[in-house]
Design a protein around this motif. Structure first.
Motif, PDB file in Angstrom:
ATOM      1  N   GLY A  16       0.662  -1.080   0.039  1.00 59.08           N
ATOM      2  CA  GLY A  16      -0.082  -0.022  -0.053  1.00 59.08           C
ATOM      3  C   GLY A  16       0.852   1.260   0.087  1.00 59.08           C
ATOM      4  O   GLY A  16       1.962   1.385  -0.665  1.00 59.08           O
ATOM      5  N   LEU A  17       0.355   2.187   0.972  1.00 55.59           N
ATOM      6  CA  LEU A  17       1.096   3.597   0.990  1.00 55.59           C
ATOM      7  C   LEU A  17       1.851   3.551   2.203  1.00 55.59           C
ATOM      8  O   LEU A  17       1.280   3.167   3.314  1.00 55.59           O
ATOM      9  CB  LEU A  17      -0.044   4.568   0.660  1.00 55.59           C
ATOM     10  CG  LEU A  17      -0.764   4.894  -0.619  1.00 55.59           C
ATOM     11  CD1 LEU A  17      -1.872   5.682  -0.536  1.00 55.59           C
ATOM     12  CD2 LEU A  17       0.011   4.632  -1.738  1.00 55.59           C
ATOM     13  N   MET A  18       2.915   4.317   2.325  1.00 53.33           N
ATOM     14  CA  MET A  18       3.699   4.730   3.341  1.00 53.33           C
ATOM     15  C   MET A  18       3.719   6.188   3.566  1.00 53.33           C
ATOM     16  O   MET A  18       4.359   6.634   2.260  1.00 53.33           O
ATOM     17  CB  MET A  18       5.058   3.915   3.731  1.00 53.33           C
ATOM     18  CG  MET A  18       4.879   2.463   3.825  1.00 53.33           C
ATOM     19  SD  MET A  18       6.690   1.880   4.246  1.00 53.33           S
ATOM     20  CE  MET A  18       6.301  -0.168   4.268  1.00 53.33           C
ATOM     21  N   GLY A  19       3.963   6.894   4.535  1.00 50.61           N
ATOM     22  CA  GLY A  19       4.180   8.328   4.409  1.00 50.61           C
ATOM     23  C   GLY A  19       3.669   9.041   5.616  1.00 50.61           C
ATOM     24  O   GLY A  19       3.416   8.460   6.684  1.00 50.61           O
ATOM     25  N   PHE A  20       3.610  10.529   5.193  1.00 51.76           N
ATOM     26  CA  PHE A  20       3.297  11.195   6.701  1.00 51.76           C
ATOM     27  C   PHE A  20       2.500  12.394   6.108  1.00 51.76           C
ATOM     28  O   PHE A  20       2.634  12.843   4.854  1.00 51.76           O
ATOM     29  CB  PHE A  20       4.455  11.775   7.326  1.00 51.76           C
ATOM     30  CG  PHE A  20       5.080  12.982   6.557  1.00 51.76           C
ATOM     31  CD1 PHE A  20       4.761  14.201   7.207  1.00 51.76           C
ATOM     32  CD2 PHE A  20       5.949  12.764   5.605  1.00 51.76           C
ATOM     33  CE1 PHE A  20       5.588  15.261   6.391  1.00 51.76           C
ATOM     34  CE2 PHE A  20       6.806  13.754   5.071  1.00 51.76           C
ATOM     35  CZ  PHE A  20       6.374  15.216   5.752  1.00 51.76           C
ATOM     36  N   VAL A  21       1.685  13.084   6.948  1.00 48.89           N
ATOM     37  CA  VAL A  21       0.877  14.361   6.620  1.00 48.89           C
ATOM     38  C   VAL A  21       1.432  15.008   7.819  1.00 48.89           C
ATOM     39  O   VAL A  21       1.348  14.808   9.190  1.00 48.89           O
ATOM     40  CB  VAL A  21      -0.533  14.004   6.852  1.00 48.89           C
ATOM     41  CG1 VAL A  21      -1.194  15.600   6.769  1.00 48.89           C
ATOM     42  CG2 VAL A  21      -1.036  13.109   5.956  1.00 48.89           C
ATOM     43  N   GLY A  22       2.003  16.397   7.678  1.00 48.47           N
ATOM     44  CA  GLY A  22       2.653  17.220   8.703  1.00 48.47           C
ATOM     45  C   GLY A  22       1.488  18.101   9.218  1.00 48.47           C
ATOM     46  O   GLY A  22       0.479  18.312   8.850  1.00 48.47           O
ATOM     47  N   TYR A  23       1.727  18.655  10.595  1.00 51.79           N
ATOM     48  CA  TYR A  23       0.913  19.344  11.212  1.00 51.79           C
ATOM     49  C   TYR A  23       0.396  20.528  10.360  1.00 51.79           C
ATOM     50  O   TYR A  23      -0.662  20.917  10.555  1.00 51.79           O
ATOM     51  CB  TYR A  23       1.397  19.842  12.767  1.00 51.79           C
ATOM     52  CG  TYR A  23       0.651  20.866  13.267  1.00 51.79           C
ATOM     53  CD1 TYR A  23      -0.367  20.400  14.215  1.00 51.79           C
ATOM     54  CD2 TYR A  23       1.073  22.057  13.206  1.00 51.79           C
ATOM     55  CE1 TYR A  23      -1.005  21.534  15.058  1.00 51.79           C
ATOM     56  CE2 TYR A  23       0.122  23.051  13.720  1.00 51.79           C
ATOM     57  CZ  TYR A  23      -0.958  22.999  14.722  1.00 51.79           C
ATOM     58  OH  TYR A  23      -1.469  23.620  15.369  1.00 51.79           O
ATOM     59  N   ASP A  24       1.519  21.122   9.897  1.00 53.62           N
ATOM     60  CA  ASP A  24       1.280  22.637   9.340  1.00 53.62           C
ATOM     61  C   ASP A  24       0.009  22.553   8.313  1.00 53.62           C
ATOM     62  O   ASP A  24      -0.741  23.451   8.270  1.00 53.62           O
ATOM     63  CB  ASP A  24       2.409  23.241   8.699  1.00 53.62           C
ATOM     64  CG  ASP A  24       3.542  23.802   9.830  1.00 53.62           C
ATOM     65  OD1 ASP A  24       2.975  23.668  10.766  1.00 53.62           O
ATOM     66  OD2 ASP A  24       4.755  24.084   9.382  1.00 53.62           O
ATOM     67  N   SER A  56      11.068   9.897  14.008  1.00 51.74           N
ATOM     68  CA  SER A  56      10.292   9.986  15.251  1.00 51.74           C
ATOM     69  C   SER A  56      10.514   8.672  15.980  1.00 51.74           C
ATOM     70  O   SER A  56      10.336   7.555  15.409  1.00 51.74           O
ATOM     71  CB  SER A  56       8.684   9.926  14.650  1.00 51.74           C
ATOM     72  OG  SER A  56       7.926   9.950  15.614  1.00 51.74           O
ATOM     73  N   VAL A  57      10.331   9.040  17.248  1.00 50.02           N
ATOM     74  CA  VAL A  57      10.187   7.872  18.208  1.00 50.02           C
ATOM     75  C   VAL A  57       8.995   8.075  19.087  1.00 50.02           C
ATOM     76  O   VAL A  57       9.131   8.135  20.351  1.00 50.02           O
ATOM     77  CB  VAL A  57      11.613   7.760  19.058  1.00 50.02           C
ATOM     78  CG1 VAL A  57      12.759   7.231  18.506  1.00 50.02           C
ATOM     79  CG2 VAL A  57      11.871   9.322  19.910  1.00 50.02           C
ATOM     80  N   SER A  58       8.044   7.796  18.313  1.00 50.24           N
ATOM     81  CA  SER A  58       6.698   8.255  18.772  1.00 50.24           C
ATOM     82  C   SER A  58       5.930   7.092  19.779  1.00 50.24           C
ATOM     83  O   SER A  58       5.940   5.859  19.346  1.00 50.24           O
ATOM     84  CB  SER A  58       5.573   8.549  17.806  1.00 50.24           C
ATOM     85  OG  SER A  58       4.275   8.762  18.569  1.00 50.24           O
ATOM     86  N   GLY A  82       2.163  16.156  13.242  1.00 49.08           N
ATOM     87  CA  GLY A  82       1.511  15.367  12.153  1.00 49.08           C
ATOM     88  C   GLY A  82       1.244  14.047  12.422  1.00 49.08           C
ATOM     89  O   GLY A  82       0.918  13.394  13.480  1.00 49.08           O
ATOM     90  N   SER A  83       1.291  13.322  11.355  1.00 50.31           N
ATOM     91  CA  SER A  83       0.922  11.764  11.514  1.00 50.31           C
ATOM     92  C   SER A  83       1.749  10.909  10.425  1.00 50.31           C
ATOM     93  O   SER A  83       1.957  11.390   9.326  1.00 50.31           O
ATOM     94  CB  SER A  83      -0.235  11.429  11.519  1.00 50.31           C
ATOM     95  OG  SER A  83      -0.446   9.929  11.518  1.00 50.31           O
ATOM     96  N   MET A  84       2.346   9.843  10.923  1.00 51.61           N
ATOM     97  CA  MET A  84       2.941   8.914   9.887  1.00 51.61           C
ATOM     98  C   MET A  84       2.793   7.686   9.904  1.00 51.61           C
ATOM     99  O   MET A  84       2.466   6.881  10.983  1.00 51.61           O
ATOM    100  CB  MET A  84       4.597   9.251  10.443  1.00 51.61           C
ATOM    101  CG  MET A  84       5.475   8.399   9.382  1.00 51.61           C
ATOM    102  SD  MET A  84       7.242   8.648   9.842  1.00 51.61           S
ATOM    103  CE  MET A  84       8.332   7.861   8.772  1.00 51.61           C
ATOM    104  N   GLY A  85       2.557   6.724   8.936  1.00 48.39           N
ATOM    105  CA  GLY A  85       2.208   5.568   8.916  1.00 48.39           C
ATOM    106  C   GLY A  85       1.951   4.725   7.534  1.00 48.39           C
ATOM    107  O   GLY A  85       2.668   5.328   6.425  1.00 48.39           O
ATOM    108  N   VAL A 130       1.243   9.481  15.954  1.00 49.71           N
ATOM    109  CA  VAL A 130       1.237  11.003  16.192  1.00 49.71           C
ATOM    110  C   VAL A 130       2.464  11.337  15.984  1.00 49.71           C
ATOM    111  O   VAL A 130       3.474  10.800  16.961  1.00 49.71           O
ATOM    112  CB  VAL A 130       0.482  11.158  17.400  1.00 49.71           C
ATOM    113  CG1 VAL A 130       0.621  13.028  17.556  1.00 49.71           C
ATOM    114  CG2 VAL A 130      -1.382  11.021  17.391  1.00 49.71           C
ATOM    115  N   LEU A 131       2.999  12.281  15.328  1.00 50.88           N
ATOM    116  CA  LEU A 131       4.400  12.624  15.381  1.00 50.88           C
ATOM    117  C   LEU A 131       4.935  13.508  16.532  1.00 50.88           C
ATOM    118  O   LEU A 131       5.189  14.465  16.260  1.00 50.88           O
ATOM    119  CB  LEU A 131       4.756  13.262  13.795  1.00 50.88           C
ATOM    120  CG  LEU A 131       4.672  12.389  12.814  1.00 50.88           C
ATOM    121  CD1 LEU A 131       4.821  13.099  11.814  1.00 50.88           C
ATOM    122  CD2 LEU A 131       6.249  11.507  12.717  1.00 50.88           C
TER     123      LEU A 131
END
Length: 464
Positions: A109-117, A260-262, A402-405, A417-418
């Motif tokens: 599938g997809l891997m990636g992130f969306v930033g907070y900003d 990230s070490v979330s 933001g969020s990564m996964g 949650v980043l």
């Protein structure tokens, strides 16, 4: 096609070597609740960047892999909502409707992130952004590696979903990496952009807003900065060893690195009876760990009985229940666990659990994009909290908060949650920490909470 590669490396160490020797592979490592996966050489990737800090124009860079593993690029005007539309349509075309109901981590599938900003900007376009790094990135990672133990030997299984790719060169490169020394982690001394007095001034402004009725909670964060020295990826093995963070991740795109070490789960999407269900576990409430077991237990019990932290946690639970209610079947949003205490390497956290069953027409990506930024790192009400954060904080957060996964094409997936997150670009490196401010908050306690959260990261980076 599945091929086993013998190795004594951890997933974090292999990621570091890939990032060091093959920065063009767009490596993406996800710890995935201790089931690590490394995506490399995505078939297609989408990088959305703001052309200016006001976010008046955006560029979507699409990269497509060729048979020789080189890439072609295309630059298109786009936006947050355009990116969601493109990713959703692409995922639907790739969907495998015959997948198992059993959760098995990243499959395809997809891997990636969306930033907070970018997510905060979508709520109010007056909120500015970092324009010197990607605001969001996703790749279709059809080539990936997972640790495997077979016949008493350790290694990685290399999985390739594209029959047109000749893997001999790639396998040789991965085997060569096994004999390479890990790159040296250059010691980094990050300095805070705020003094204690600066933090207190922002804290008092936040309190004034709360007392005036502008909100119930504001998540106030501060940054530590350093000039870039060496590659951020070199610190990944040490940070993973120090934190054991379940939702850690690393991504390299050009000169941008995100590490990230979330400890915080944002969403898990899973299948049950041909329907997509969702779990979210917001964190709100923190106490430090102690080497003395008696004192450590006292900290833990103090958190468990803190009415301030319980009320903060409840506010965010209510906010997330409201977010999920827009996408869930009526009556399916539940809170099976409230105010549980979970212990990590350097802190205790208060964590609640919310579950729901998604409507049949709610795509998981729409839930992700529509629920960001996460309530645990904004405050309540969310839109007004983001506006106050923009006024109070000294600089845009970038990817942080933001969020990564990942999201498999069958609709299952997992995003963090980043928090506890470092970001690096050509100009420098930053790490942030903060906490929720309410009218019951005390400035010294909140400032110390920032130190408790960021202390391990600063020490590990300084040690190199």
């Amino acid at each position: 096609m599945n091929i086993t590669i013998s190795s004594t490396l951890t997933a974090a160490a292999l990621t570091t070597l890939i990032a060091d020797h093959h920065p063009d592979w767009q490596a993406c490592f996800l710890n995935d609740d201790h089931q690590p996966v490394i995506g490399i050489l995505p078939k297609v990737s989408w990088r959305l960047s703001a052309d200016d800090t006001q976010g008046k124009s955006w560029t979507l860079t699409m990269m497509q892999r060729q048979a020789d593993l080189a890439y072609t690029q295309q630059h298109l005007p786009s936006s947050y909502h355009d990116l969601l539309d493109k990713l959703s349509k692409y995922s639907e075309k790739q969907a495998n409707h015959n997948s198992s109901d059993q959760a098995c981590g990243y499959q395809h599938g997809l891997m990636g992130f969306v930033g907070y900003d970018i997510a905060a900007h979508a709520l109010n376009d007056e909120i500015e952004l970092k324009s010197d790094q990607p605001a969001s990135f996703f790749g279709h990672y059809d080539i990936y590696l997972k640790p495997v133990a077979q016949d008493g030997k350790c290694g990685f299984v290399l999985i390739c979903q594209d029959d047109d790719i000749t893997l001999n060169t790639l396998i040789n490169e991965l085997n060569t990496l096994q004999n390479q020394a890990l790159p040296k982690a250059e010691p980094l001394s990050l300095a805070p952009i705020w003094s204690k007095d600066d933090y207190q001034a922002a804290f008092e402004k936040a309190q004034a807003y709360l007392l005036a009725g502008d909100g119930y909670q504001i998540n106030l964060t501060q940054a530590w900065l350093a000039a870039k020295s060496g590659k951020l990826s070199a610190h990944l093995p040490n940070l993973m060893s120090a934190s054991q963070a379940p939702f850690a991740g690393f991504l390299q795109v050009g000169d941008f690195e995100l590490l990230s070490v979330s400890p915080e789960l944002f969403f898990t999407f899973y299948k049950q009876n041909n329907s997509i269900h969702i779990i979210t576990k917001p964190i709100k409430g923190t106490r430090p760990r102690a080497s003395d077991p008696v004192l450590d237990e006292q900290y833990k019990q103090a958190l468990a009985t803190s009415q301030k932290d319980i009320s903060e946690n409840l506010m965010i639970v209510d906010l997330l229940r409201n977010d999920l209610g827009k996408y869930a079947e009526i009556g399916s949003v539940k809170t099976p666990m409230k105010f549980a205490i979970e212990s990590f390497s350097n802190v205790h956290h208060m964590v609640s659990t919310i579950t729901a069953k998604l409507n049949a027409d709610s795509h998981p990506l729409a839930v992700l994009f529509g629920s960001l930024p996460a309530g645990s790192i904004t405050g309540a009400p969310k839109k007004r909290a983001c506006e106050m954060i923009f006024e109070l904080e000294s600089a845009p957060r970038g990817a942080y908060c933001g969020s990564m996964g990942y999201l498999n094409f069958d609709g299952t997936g997992q995003f963090n949650v980043l928090i506890r997150t470092i970001q690096a670009n050509a100009d420098g490196i930053s790490v942030w920490a903060g906490g929720g401010i309410t009218i019951r908050s005390q400035v010294d306690d909140e400032y110390q909470e920032c130190m408790d959260k960021v202390g391990m990261i600063l020490k590990t980076l300084a040690d190199g």
